[in-house]
Design a protein around this motif. Structure first.
Motif, short mmCIF file in Angstrom:
data_model
loop_
_atom_site.label_atom_id
_atom_site.label_comp_id
_atom_site.label_asym_id
_atom_site.label_seq_id
_atom_site.Cartn_x
_atom_site.Cartn_y
_atom_site.Cartn_z
N MET A 1 0.84 -1.19 0.00
CA MET A 1 0.00 0.00 0.00
C MET A 1 0.88 1.25 0.00
O MET A 1 1.87 1.32 0.72
CB MET A 1 -0.92 0.01 1.22
CG MET A 1 -1.83 1.23 1.30
SD MET A 1 -3.01 1.13 2.65
CE MET A 1 -4.08 -0.17 2.02
N LYS A 2 0.51 2.24 -0.82
CA LYS A 2 1.27 3.47 -0.94
C LYS A 2 0.55 4.60 -0.20
O LYS A 2 -0.64 4.82 -0.41
CB LYS A 2 1.47 3.83 -2.41
CG LYS A 2 2.34 2.82 -3.16
CD LYS A 2 2.44 3.16 -4.63
CE LYS A 2 1.12 2.87 -5.35
NZ LYS A 2 1.25 3.04 -6.82
N ILE A 3 1.30 5.30 0.66
CA ILE A 3 0.72 6.36 1.49
C ILE A 3 1.53 7.64 1.32
O ILE A 3 2.76 7.63 1.34
CB ILE A 3 0.69 5.95 2.97
CG1 ILE A 3 -0.08 4.63 3.14
CG2 ILE A 3 0.05 7.04 3.82
CD1 ILE A 3 -0.13 4.12 4.56
N HIS A 4 0.82 8.75 1.16
CA HIS A 4 1.46 10.06 1.07
C HIS A 4 1.11 10.88 2.31
O HIS A 4 -0.05 10.94 2.73
CB HIS A 4 0.97 10.81 -0.18
CG HIS A 4 1.42 12.23 -0.24
ND1 HIS A 4 2.73 12.59 -0.49
CD2 HIS A 4 0.74 13.40 -0.06
CE1 HIS A 4 2.84 13.91 -0.48
NE2 HIS A 4 1.66 14.43 -0.22
N SER A 22 6.73 6.28 10.46
CA SER A 22 7.48 5.14 10.98
C SER A 22 6.59 3.93 11.17
O SER A 22 6.98 2.80 10.88
CB SER A 22 8.14 5.51 12.31
OG SER A 22 9.15 6.48 12.13
N LYS A 23 5.39 4.17 11.66
CA LYS A 23 4.48 3.05 11.93
C LYS A 23 4.00 2.38 10.64
O LYS A 23 3.93 1.15 10.56
CB LYS A 23 3.30 3.54 12.77
CG LYS A 23 3.71 3.88 14.19
CD LYS A 23 2.54 4.38 15.02
CE LYS A 23 3.00 4.70 16.44
NZ LYS A 23 1.90 5.19 17.29
N GLY A 28 5.28 -2.45 6.34
CA GLY A 28 5.49 -2.77 4.93
C GLY A 28 4.85 -1.84 3.93
O GLY A 28 4.90 -2.10 2.72
N CYS A 29 4.24 -0.74 4.38
CA CYS A 29 3.69 0.24 3.44
C CYS A 29 4.83 1.07 2.85
O CYS A 29 5.93 1.13 3.41
CB CYS A 29 2.70 1.16 4.14
SG CYS A 29 1.22 0.31 4.76
N ALA A 37 -0.69 7.71 -4.66
CA ALA A 37 -0.96 7.15 -3.34
C ALA A 37 -2.33 6.49 -3.27
O ALA A 37 -3.29 6.94 -3.90
CB ALA A 37 -0.85 8.24 -2.28
N ASP A 38 -2.41 5.42 -2.48
CA ASP A 38 -3.71 4.82 -2.15
C ASP A 38 -4.39 5.61 -1.03
O ASP A 38 -5.61 5.71 -0.97
CB ASP A 38 -3.52 3.37 -1.71
CG ASP A 38 -2.87 2.52 -2.78
OD1 ASP A 38 -3.41 2.46 -3.90
OD2 ASP A 38 -1.80 1.93 -2.50
N ILE A 39 -3.56 6.12 -0.11
CA ILE A 39 -4.04 6.90 1.03
C ILE A 39 -3.23 8.19 1.12
O ILE A 39 -2.01 8.17 0.96
CB ILE A 39 -3.91 6.10 2.34
CG1 ILE A 39 -4.85 4.89 2.34
CG2 ILE A 39 -4.19 6.99 3.55
CD1 ILE A 39 -4.68 3.99 3.55
#
Length: 212
Positions: A1-4, A22-23, A28-29, A37-39
């Motif tokens: 999963m990709k997060i911005h 960090s979390k 594994g994101c 981004a997905d999120i």
């Protein structure tokens, strides 16, 4: 999963974004730009009208660039005027302006919920790793949040309204964070807080303050 992640405002906000990053990295994101981004997580500031405006502008930009992403808005703007923001960016309005039938799912969470970012995002791993944040990886300085909240009564300042609860980080955790950043190669550590003079942590008969 990709997060911005996008951060507005003070060093405390930067520290809190670093912890959230960090979390999600620990399970594994991957970090991403807003287009892919997905999120998208926007950490807002509300100390001035200009800060409010920048947050809204960036949200509109994300809606244009990536209408399919889930967008999460947090930070002091949400604590101060979350209902106002929800009204300004209701689903029907954003569908009309940006992307009919493809509007992002905009969700709001408060400063107090940032520690539970994995739960907020619906990511519930069995193990969470504590990692040095990559947000400071290309900088000499790293920032460690040791205190939160202000109980001041200044008539011109909104901060006590959005962060009223005084909290201090355990001295052992402060030392651990500093050592992690030093091990990661940082040459300078900046201690951050909303009102650093209010930092206080008692261990046995000793009481720690910032000057110590």
């Amino acid at each position: 999963m990709k997060i911005h992640f996008k951060t507005f405002g003070c060093k405390v906000n930067q520290c809190e974004t670093a912890q959230m990053q960090s979390k999600v990295l620990g399970i594994g994101c991957n970090l991403s730009n807003p287009e892919n981004a997905d999120i998208i997580v926007i950490n807002s500031c509300t100390v001035t009208a200009n800060a409010d405006r920048k947050t809204k502008q960036y949200l509109r930009r994300c809606l244009r660039l990536n209408p399919n992403a889930k967008i999460y808005l947090t930070g002091c703007y949400v604590d101060r005027a979350g209902d106002e923001f929800k009204k300004d960016f209701s689903k029907s309005q954003t569908e009309q302006v940006f992307a009919p039938n493809r509007c992002s799912d905009i969700k709001f969470f408060k400063n107090s919920e940032k520690e539970n970012i994995l739960t907020v995002l619906g990511l519930l791993p069995s193990t969470v790793y504590r990692l040095p944040s990559t947000v400071f990886s290309n900088r000499t300085r790293a920032f460690v949040k040791i205190q939160d909240g202000c109980d001041g009564k200044c008539s011109y300042c909104v901060v006590p309204k959005v962060r009223p609860k005084l909290r201090s980080k355990k001295i052992d955790d402060v030392i651990k964070d500093v050592k992690n950043y030093v091990s990661a190669g940082h040459k300078e550590i900046v201690l951050c807080g909303i009102r650093l003079g209010k930092y206080k942590w008692r261990v046995a008969s000793s009481e720690w303050r910032v000057v110590d």
